[in-house]
Design a protein around this motif. Structure first.
Motif, mmCIF file in Angstrom:
data_model
loop_
_atom_site.group_PDB
_atom_site.id
_atom_site.type_symbol
_atom_site.label_atom_id
_atom_site.label_comp_id
_atom_site.label_asym_id
_atom_site.label_seq_id
_atom_site.Cartn_x
_atom_site.Cartn_y
_atom_site.Cartn_z
ATOM 1 N N MET A 246 0.831 -1.200 0.000
ATOM 2 C CA MET A 246 0.000 0.000 0.000
ATOM 3 C C MET A 246 0.875 1.264 0.000
ATOM 4 S SD MET A 246 -2.942 -1.223 -0.236
ATOM 5 C CE MET A 246 -3.748 -2.812 -0.046
ATOM 6 N N ALA A 247 1.951 1.244 0.794
ATOM 7 C CA ALA A 247 2.846 2.399 0.857
ATOM 8 C C ALA A 247 3.518 2.647 -0.492
ATOM 9 C CB ALA A 247 3.897 2.185 1.943
ATOM 10 N N GLY A 248 3.968 1.580 -1.144
ATOM 11 C CA GLY A 248 4.607 1.714 -2.444
ATOM 12 C C GLY A 248 3.652 2.232 -3.506
ATOM 13 N N SER A 261 1.787 1.403 -13.406
ATOM 14 C CA SER A 261 3.142 1.575 -12.867
ATOM 15 C C SER A 261 3.116 1.779 -11.357
ATOM 16 C CB SER A 261 3.836 2.757 -13.550
ATOM 17 O OG SER A 261 3.957 2.530 -14.939
ATOM 18 N N SER A 262 2.093 2.473 -10.842
ATOM 19 C CA SER A 262 1.952 2.630 -9.391
ATOM 20 C C SER A 262 1.714 1.279 -8.734
ATOM 21 C CB SER A 262 0.792 3.574 -9.067
ATOM 22 O OG SER A 262 1.050 4.875 -9.539
ATOM 23 N N ALA A 263 0.877 0.455 -9.372
ATOM 24 C CA ALA A 263 0.632 -0.884 -8.850
ATOM 25 C C ALA A 263 1.908 -1.724 -8.900
ATOM 26 C CB ALA A 263 -0.483 -1.568 -9.642
ATOM 27 N N ILE A 313 -3.461 -4.779 -4.504
ATOM 28 C CA ILE A 313 -2.658 -3.610 -4.896
ATOM 29 C C ILE A 313 -3.177 -3.023 -6.200
ATOM 30 C CG2 ILE A 313 -0.365 -2.902 -5.695
ATOM 31 C CD1 ILE A 313 0.782 -4.917 -3.644
ATOM 32 N N SER A 314 -3.542 -3.869 -7.140
ATOM 33 C CA SER A 314 -4.087 -3.396 -8.415
ATOM 34 C C SER A 314 -5.363 -2.586 -8.192
ATOM 35 C CB SER A 314 -4.373 -4.576 -9.339
ATOM 36 O OG SER A 314 -5.008 -4.146 -10.523
#
Length: 328
Positions: A246-248, A261-263, A313-314
């Motif tokens: 979640m932090a990433g 890319s965020s995922a 995450i997605s």
């Protein structure tokens, strides 16, 4: 989120991993010969590297790429600090083992990343090709941070100097092949890559399915054999990938990355190394217990990420980027 979970679990890649888990728990004699598993690993790393390089050759290196690299390197240094505090406090591990395990949870799993890219692409959220470079950049900072936490630079206990350890990290076969293939892809570009693209693209999904079948077998068998994992460490092996992921993902959105890319950055932060870091720890921290750090990273965190966390995450990334796009 429910739709994302359905898409994840219906992916052949994930289903082959589940098959490996079930076969191992049923004590089947199913196995993939080591030379074949090694060849599949080399193929997957070369394919993801060269395709990432080709993608960057098309888009070019801009502020987004530089921001992503900076975010990945910073995460590689910071995540082990958080993991160390949790492992030493709640996990009740000693300093040496806390540092060794923390290094694993600040580093990355190539197979988890490749699996995530395949799943995200199937959801029309393909990450940028530059994320391959981000993945490679996160390896060394996490190892350095873990060693500093475990014993500090120059202290007794390891069989390597800092220079030797850095050489071990940067000449690791996974890093050399990933970065080498990435550079080849950048130099070749889309037009020259077309000549070899059938080899790297047509068979990619099939090879990944068989490779994850093998990983499912290994993860389940190591879990059944382990005697070093307490209930506290099991909880941590689930807790860290959730929080780190979640932090990433939030970090990726903050620096301006797209949903895919965020995922991908979230998945990199959530993953735990079970190849490069164990090799480095075995040499630099021989007194650390492999039964702890390998079982946590490979047999608990890796299955959790593939089966559940990539989907979470997605969905989280899509939610964040959707809301960010709606903001004035």
């Amino acid at each position: 989120m429910f739709d994302t979970a359905i898409q994840t679990f219906s992916s052949p890649v994930v289903l082959f991993f589940v098959l490996g888990l079930l076969a191992a728990f049923a004590r089947s004699d199913l196995s993939i010969p080591e030379p074949i598993a090694k060849a599949m690993s080399l193929y997957l790393m070369a394919a993801i590297g060269i395709k990432g390089g080709v993608a960057v050759s098309k888009s070019g290196i801009d502020l987004t790429v530089i921001s992503a690299l900076g975010a990945g390197i910073a995460a590689g240094f910071i995540l082990p600090l958080f993991a160390y505090a949790v492992l030493k406090g709640f996990g009740r591990l000693d300093r040496i083992n806390s540092g060794a395990v923390a290094a694993h949870y600040g580093s990355i799993s190539v197979v988890t990343f490749v699996t995530a890219v395949e799943i995200l692409t199937g959801q029309a959220r393909e990450p940028g090709g530059y994320m391959v470079a981000v993945m490679a950049a996160m390896e060394a900072p996490a190892i350095l941070a873990g060693l500093l936490l475990a014993r500090g630079l120059g202290s007794a206990g390891g069989t390597q100097t800092t220079g030797e350890m850095l050489h071990e990290v940067f000449t690791n076969s996974s890093i050399v092949l990933l970065l080498g293939a990435f550079v080849i892809g950048m130099i070749a570009g889309e037009s020259r890559f077309a000549a070899v693209s059938p080899f790297f693209e047509t068979g990619f999904k099939g090879v990944l399915c068989l490779f994850l079948l093998d990983m499912g077998l290994i993860a389940a068998r190591r879990m059944m054999e382990s005697r070093s994992i307490t209930w506290r460490l099991f909880v941590i092996a689930i807790f860290l990938p959730i929080v780190n992921g979640m932090a990433g993902t939030v970090l990726g959105v903050v620096v301006g990355l797209d949903a895919g890319s965020s995922a991908a950055l979230g998945v990199l932060c959530a993953s735990a190394s079970y190849i490069a870091v164990p090799a480095a720890m075995r040499l630099a921290l021989p007194e650390a217990d492999p039964g702890i750090y390998l079982t946590m990273s490979l047999s608990i965190t890796f299955p959790f990420n593939v089966l559940i966390n990539i989907g979470l995450i997605s969905a989280f990334s899509a939610y964040l980027t959707g809301h960010a796009g709606a903001m004035p």
